[in-house]
Write a protein that holds these residues in place. Structure first.
Motif, PDB file in Angstrom:
ATOM      1  N   LEU A  19       0.814  -1.225   0.000  1.00  0.00           N
ATOM      2  CA  LEU A  19       0.000   0.000   0.000  1.00  0.00           C
ATOM      3  C   LEU A  19       0.842   1.268   0.000  1.00  0.00           C
ATOM      4  CD1 LEU A  19      -2.986  -0.864   2.374  1.00  0.00           C
ATOM      5  CD2 LEU A  19      -3.021  -0.622  -0.124  1.00  0.00           C
ATOM      6  N   LYS A  20       2.073   1.170   0.487  1.00  0.00           N
ATOM      7  CA  LYS A  20       2.918   2.374   0.510  1.00  0.00           C
ATOM      8  C   LYS A  20       3.313   2.829  -0.900  1.00  0.00           C
ATOM      9  CE  LYS A  20       7.604   0.675   1.330  1.00  0.00           C
ATOM     10  NZ  LYS A  20       8.689   0.742   2.299  1.00  0.00           N
ATOM     11  N   PHE A  21       3.097   1.962  -1.884  1.00  0.00           N
ATOM     12  CA  PHE A  21       3.422   2.310  -3.272  1.00  0.00           C
ATOM     13  C   PHE A  21       2.201   2.775  -4.065  1.00  0.00           C
ATOM     14  CE2 PHE A  21       6.388  -1.104  -2.000  1.00  0.00           C
ATOM     15  CZ  PHE A  21       7.543  -0.343  -1.954  1.00  0.00           C
ATOM     16  N   LYS A  22       1.045   2.789  -3.450  1.00  0.00           N
ATOM     17  CA  LYS A  22      -0.188   3.136  -4.156  1.00  0.00           C
ATOM     18  C   LYS A  22      -0.050   4.478  -4.862  1.00  0.00           C
ATOM     19  CE  LYS A  22      -5.142   2.907  -3.696  1.00  0.00           C
ATOM     20  NZ  LYS A  22      -6.242   2.580  -2.783  1.00  0.00           N
ATOM     21  N   GLY A  23      -0.386   4.480  -6.144  1.00  0.00           N
ATOM     22  CA  GLY A  23      -0.318   5.692  -6.957  1.00  0.00           C
ATOM     23  C   GLY A  23       1.035   5.940  -7.598  1.00  0.00           C
TER      24      GLY A  23
END
Length: 192
Positions: A19-23
């Motif tokens: 999730l820390k890489f989302k976007g």
């Protein structure tokens, strides 16, 4: 020690890590540089994640799993190789839990092209997965050249897998309630 039901309320650590890489997009130079340095995880040495032939969805899956110390497909540069990773989830019988590794093919399972791999974004029951024109939301890299949630046809699923021997996250029990299974908006985007 937590029981399986209490555990289920938490997202698997590889999903939470991802999730820390989302976007994040392959056109962002710092992100591209960081991810490109991870290619050796899946046996490649490439200078960029946006090379014309390289589908970085498999790399994204390896990064998510290795980021929390979970074994991953060492040959995972090819999305189709995730079809034999870990242990099988019989999704037509047990549903698909959040964080499950889902290998799809846009044309025909077993084909060497049009493959993709990502994680189930939520929990999906058998009933939701077997509805006419059912869709599933997957979270992963190289979805529209970005790390994000995208919706795919359930008919494209070739394999659903779970990491083996993860002490605190064994293969989940059958899914009895759908949560964030699908936004029902099938995307037609590049996964190269």
């Amino acid at each position: 020690m937590e029981n399986k039901q209490e555990q289920k309320k938490k997202s698997p650590p590889w999903y939470s890590y991802a999730l820390k890489f989302k976007g994040k997009n392959e056109n962002e130079s710092e992100f591209n540089k960081w991810m490109s340095a991870k290619w050796p995880l899946v046996g490649l040495k490439l200078k960029t994640i946006s090379e014309s032939w390289a589908a970085w969805c498999g790399l994204a899956m390896a990064v998510a799993l290795s980021g929390v110390g979970v074994d991953y497909a060492k040959n995972g540069a090819l999305a189709k190789n995730w079809a034999n990773y870990g242990t099988e989830i019989n999704w037509k019988q047990d549903g698909i839990p959040q964080g499950a590794i889902v290998q799809i093919n846009h044309t025909k399972c077993g084909s060497s092209s049009s493959n993709h791999v990502a994680q189930a974004n939520g929990d999906c029951t058998v009933q939701d997965l077997t509805k006419k024109n059912a869709t599933i939301d997957l979270y992963g890299g190289n979805q529209g050249n970005t790390w994000k949630v995208s919706t795919y046809a359930v008919s494209e699923i070739c394999a659903v897998r779970w990491p083996k021997d993860v002490k605190d996250y064994p293969k989940p029990d059958p899914i009895l309630k759908s949560v964030n299974c699908s936004s029902k908006n099938k995307d037609n985007e590049s996964t190269r």
